[in-house]
Design a protein around this motif. Structure first.
Motif, PDB file in Angstrom:
ATOM      1  N   CYS A   1      -8.177  27.203 -37.748  1.00 30.33           N
ATOM      2  CA  CYS A   1      -7.204  26.171 -37.398  1.00 30.33           C
ATOM      3  C   CYS A   1      -5.785  26.705 -37.579  1.00 30.33           C
ATOM      4  O   CYS A   1      -5.536  27.593 -38.409  1.00 30.33           O
ATOM      5  CB  CYS A   1      -7.439  24.961 -38.307  1.00 30.33           C
ATOM      6  SG  CYS A   1      -6.268  23.605 -38.093  1.00 30.33           S
TER       7      CYS A   1
ATOM      8  N   VAL B   1     -16.087  27.866 -27.625  1.00 32.57           N
ATOM      9  CA  VAL B   1     -15.715  28.584 -28.842  1.00 32.57           C
ATOM     10  C   VAL B   1     -15.777  30.094 -28.627  1.00 32.57           C
ATOM     11  O   VAL B   1     -16.553  30.591 -27.811  1.00 32.57           O
ATOM     12  CB  VAL B   1     -16.625  28.198 -30.031  1.00 32.57           C
ATOM     13  CG1 VAL B   1     -16.470  26.735 -30.376  1.00 32.57           C
ATOM     14  CG2 VAL B   1     -18.084  28.508 -29.734  1.00 32.57           C
TER      15      VAL B   1
ATOM     16  N   HIS C   1      -8.369  19.332 -26.001  1.00 30.27           N
ATOM     17  CA  HIS C   1      -9.599  19.504 -25.240  1.00 30.27           C
ATOM     18  C   HIS C   1     -10.687  18.534 -25.690  1.00 30.27           C
ATOM     19  O   HIS C   1     -11.490  18.069 -24.888  1.00 30.27           O
ATOM     20  CB  HIS C   1     -10.130  20.934 -25.405  1.00 30.27           C
ATOM     21  CG  HIS C   1      -9.525  21.926 -24.477  1.00 30.27           C
ATOM     22  ND1 HIS C   1      -8.260  22.425 -24.654  1.00 30.27           N
ATOM     23  CD2 HIS C   1     -10.000  22.508 -23.357  1.00 30.27           C
ATOM     24  CE1 HIS C   1      -7.981  23.282 -23.689  1.00 30.27           C
ATOM     25  NE2 HIS C   1      -9.017  23.352 -22.881  1.00 30.27           N
TER      26      HIS C   1
ATOM     27  N   GLY D   1      -4.478  22.585 -26.296  1.00 24.32           N
ATOM     28  CA  GLY D   1      -5.284  23.506 -27.065  1.00 24.32           C
ATOM     29  C   GLY D   1      -6.587  22.862 -27.488  1.00 24.32           C
ATOM     30  O   GLY D   1      -7.077  21.916 -26.864  1.00 24.32           O
ATOM     31  N   SER D   2      -7.127  23.345 -28.602  1.00 25.56           N
ATOM     32  CA  SER D   2      -8.442  22.907 -29.066  1.00 25.56           C
ATOM     33  C   SER D   2      -8.519  21.399 -29.256  1.00 25.56           C
ATOM     34  O   SER D   2      -9.455  20.739 -28.794  1.00 25.56           O
ATOM     35  CB  SER D   2      -8.770  23.627 -30.379  1.00 25.56           C
ATOM     36  OG  SER D   2      -9.966  23.147 -30.947  1.00 25.56           O
ATOM     37  N   SER D   3      -7.535  20.815 -29.940  1.00 23.63           N
ATOM     38  CA  SER D   3      -7.588  19.389 -30.257  1.00 23.63           C
ATOM     39  C   SER D   3      -7.547  18.527 -28.996  1.00 23.63           C
ATOM     40  O   SER D   3      -8.344  17.605 -28.827  1.00 23.63           O
ATOM     41  CB  SER D   3      -6.426  19.028 -31.183  1.00 23.63           C
ATOM     42  OG  SER D   3      -6.570  17.732 -31.702  1.00 23.63           O
TER      43      SER D   3
ATOM     44  N   GLY E   1     -10.238  27.126 -25.754  1.00 24.56           N
ATOM     45  CA  GLY E   1     -11.063  26.337 -26.660  1.00 24.56           C
ATOM     46  C   GLY E   1     -10.721  26.586 -28.108  1.00 24.56           C
ATOM     47  O   GLY E   1      -9.555  26.567 -28.496  1.00 24.56           O
ATOM     48  N   SER E   2     -11.739  26.859 -28.921  1.00 28.77           N
ATOM     49  CA  SER E   2     -11.556  27.013 -30.357  1.00 28.77           C
ATOM     50  C   SER E   2     -12.088  28.367 -30.825  1.00 28.77           C
ATOM     51  O   SER E   2     -12.920  28.991 -30.160  1.00 28.77           O
ATOM     52  CB  SER E   2     -12.317  25.901 -31.101  1.00 28.77           C
ATOM     53  OG  SER E   2     -11.875  24.626 -30.689  1.00 28.77           O
TER      54      SER E   2
ATOM     55  N   GLY F   1      -9.635  19.720 -35.671  1.00 23.56           N
ATOM     56  CA  GLY F   1      -8.914  19.511 -34.421  1.00 23.56           C
ATOM     57  C   GLY F   1      -9.364  18.257 -33.709  1.00 23.56           C
ATOM     58  O   GLY F   1      -8.543  17.469 -33.229  1.00 23.56           O
TER      59      GLY F   1
ATOM     60  N   PRO G   1     -15.224  22.856 -34.761  1.00 24.65           N
ATOM     61  CA  PRO G   1     -13.892  22.385 -34.367  1.00 24.65           C
ATOM     62  C   PRO G   1     -13.750  20.865 -34.379  1.00 24.65           C
ATOM     63  O   PRO G   1     -12.627  20.346 -34.468  1.00 24.65           O
ATOM     64  CB  PRO G   1     -13.729  22.926 -32.940  1.00 24.65           C
ATOM     65  CG  PRO G   1     -14.745  24.006 -32.809  1.00 24.65           C
ATOM     66  CD  PRO G   1     -15.878  23.611 -33.685  1.00 24.65           C
TER      67      PRO G   1
ATOM     68  N   PRO H   1     -17.122  21.640 -27.250  1.00 29.63           N
ATOM     69  CA  PRO H   1     -16.028  22.605 -27.409  1.00 29.63           C
ATOM     70  C   PRO H   1     -16.464  24.015 -27.014  1.00 29.63           C
ATOM     71  O   PRO H   1     -17.548  24.465 -27.386  1.00 29.63           O
ATOM     72  CB  PRO H   1     -15.713  22.541 -28.911  1.00 29.63           C
ATOM     73  CG  PRO H   1     -16.260  21.230 -29.375  1.00 29.63           C
ATOM     74  CD  PRO H   1     -17.462  20.976 -28.526  1.00 29.63           C
TER      75      PRO H   1
ATOM     76  N   GLY I   1     -14.507  26.742 -38.467  1.00 29.77           N
ATOM     77  CA  GLY I   1     -13.472  26.808 -37.448  1.00 29.77           C
ATOM     78  C   GLY I   1     -12.178  27.392 -37.986  1.00 29.77           C
ATOM     79  O   GLY I   1     -11.860  27.286 -39.174  1.00 29.77           O
TER      80      GLY I   1
END
Length: 336
Positions: A42, A304, A182, A178-180, A326-327, A152, A148, A302, A40
């Motif tokens: 970050c 991606v 979500h 954001g990603s985290s 997403g990520s 995250g 992720p 997630p 991932g």
């Protein structure tokens, strides 16, 4: 092997990451050699590349959300069988003997090593990890979906734990989607929390509602009710001030980022009535292990966007200027 190497921090616009061939890493006692399947991308990687975090090792291979398959193991390795699929998070190693480790706070270890920062990470085809610091990946996640979760997701879960709401229940605010966030939202909803999401993106407002948020709107908007706790994912000090404004008496604000711009003009009245502010620093093995179980149970999947290793600079540029909902995940250039 092929690896993405940072020799000197520089703005990502200058494309400081280089894809080059380097010697294959070798395992020592208690270590495993992993064939990297996914890593991932970050925001911490961006802080490392651009020098906002002072270098701990140069040159360095970044990346700390790694999913790989155990190819080989050094002496004394237990519980990480060859062929097993495991994840490597930000915490690479802790000493186990300092006052923080003895209290179960290995994330604050005075001699801790961090993946992709103090030691080489997962922007590569192979990497070496400490066998006691890798985590089995639940079969419900693909390699790309799992990556992720290891940073995250885990840091978001630690932040969620530190709000205290998993024990008491209540209204939770997520600032930044954001990603985290979500990955945290489905877990929080599954645990019975009433979640309010604050984001500047109209598209993300609708997405948050579709994912189970009780309310979603702009950061400066007033929610229907005061929050019992809030987590700030955005690395912006002004967002922390807005979150404090929306806290109920006795509420707790948790800052989930490793980096944040200055928090200016923090008026005492925002802390009055026993409100408190707590930061999150790294994660423990417990956080990662519990979150992987929680995420599997909550059906976290997630979304991606995949780049090749050779596109690492472009991936970080996108993360800096136009982060996806997403990520972002890197795949080894020679993977099938």
């Amino acid at each position: 092997m092929l690896a993405v190497v940072l020799k000197k921090p520089a703005p990502i616009e200058e494309k400081p990451l280089k894809l080059i061939e380097v010697p294959d890493p070798e395992t020592g006692p208690g270590e495993v050699l992993l064939e990297v399947r996914a890593c991932g991308v970050c925001r911490t990687d961006l802080h490392i590349v651009e020098g906002e975090l002072p270098p701990a090792k140069l040159p360095v291979i970044p990346g700390h959300q790694i999913v790989g398959v155990v190819r080989d193991a050094g002496g004394g390795v237990k519980g990480a069988a060859k062929g097993g699929r495991v994840g490597v998070p930000w915490l690479y190693w802790s000493c186990g003997s300092c006052k923080f480790c003895r209290k179960g706070l290995e994330n604050l270890c005075e001699r801790a090593l961090f993946t992709g920062y103090s030691v080489d990470g997962g922007y590569a085809e192979l990497m070496v990890a400490k066998a006691s610091y890798v985590h089995p990946i639940p079969p419900s996640f693909s390699d790309f979906e799992a990556a992720p979760l290891l940073c995250g997701g885990a840091i978001g879960y630690r932040a969620l734990r530190l709000t205290g709401l998993l024990e008491s229940g209540g209204r939770l605010g997520l600032f930044g989607f954001g990603s985290s966030a979500h990955m945290v939202l489905p877990v929080a909803v599954r645990r019975g929390l009433e979640v309010y999401v604050f984001t500047e993106s109209e598209g993300k407002v609708e997405l948050a509602k579709a994912m189970g948020a009780a309310w979603a709107g702009p950061t400066k908007a007033e929610p229907p009710k005061k929050l019992d706790a809030a987590i700030v994912f955005a690395p912006a000090g002004w967002v922390a001030i807005e979150a404090l404004r929306k806290l109920e008496k006795g509420g707790r604000l948790v800052l989930a980022g490793i980096y944040m711009t200055p928090i200016e003009r923090l008026e005492y009245e925002l802390l009055w009535y026993e409100r408190e502010v707590k930061s999150v620093a790294n994660v423990t093995r417990r956080d990662v292990r519990e979150f992987l179980e929680e995420a599997a149970g909550a059906g976290v999947k997630p979304s991606v966007k995949v780049y090749s290793l050779g596109e690492a600079n472009e991936a970080l540029l996108e993360l800096k200027y136009k982060p996806p909902a997403g990520s972002i995940v890197l795949a080894p250039a020679r993977s099938g």
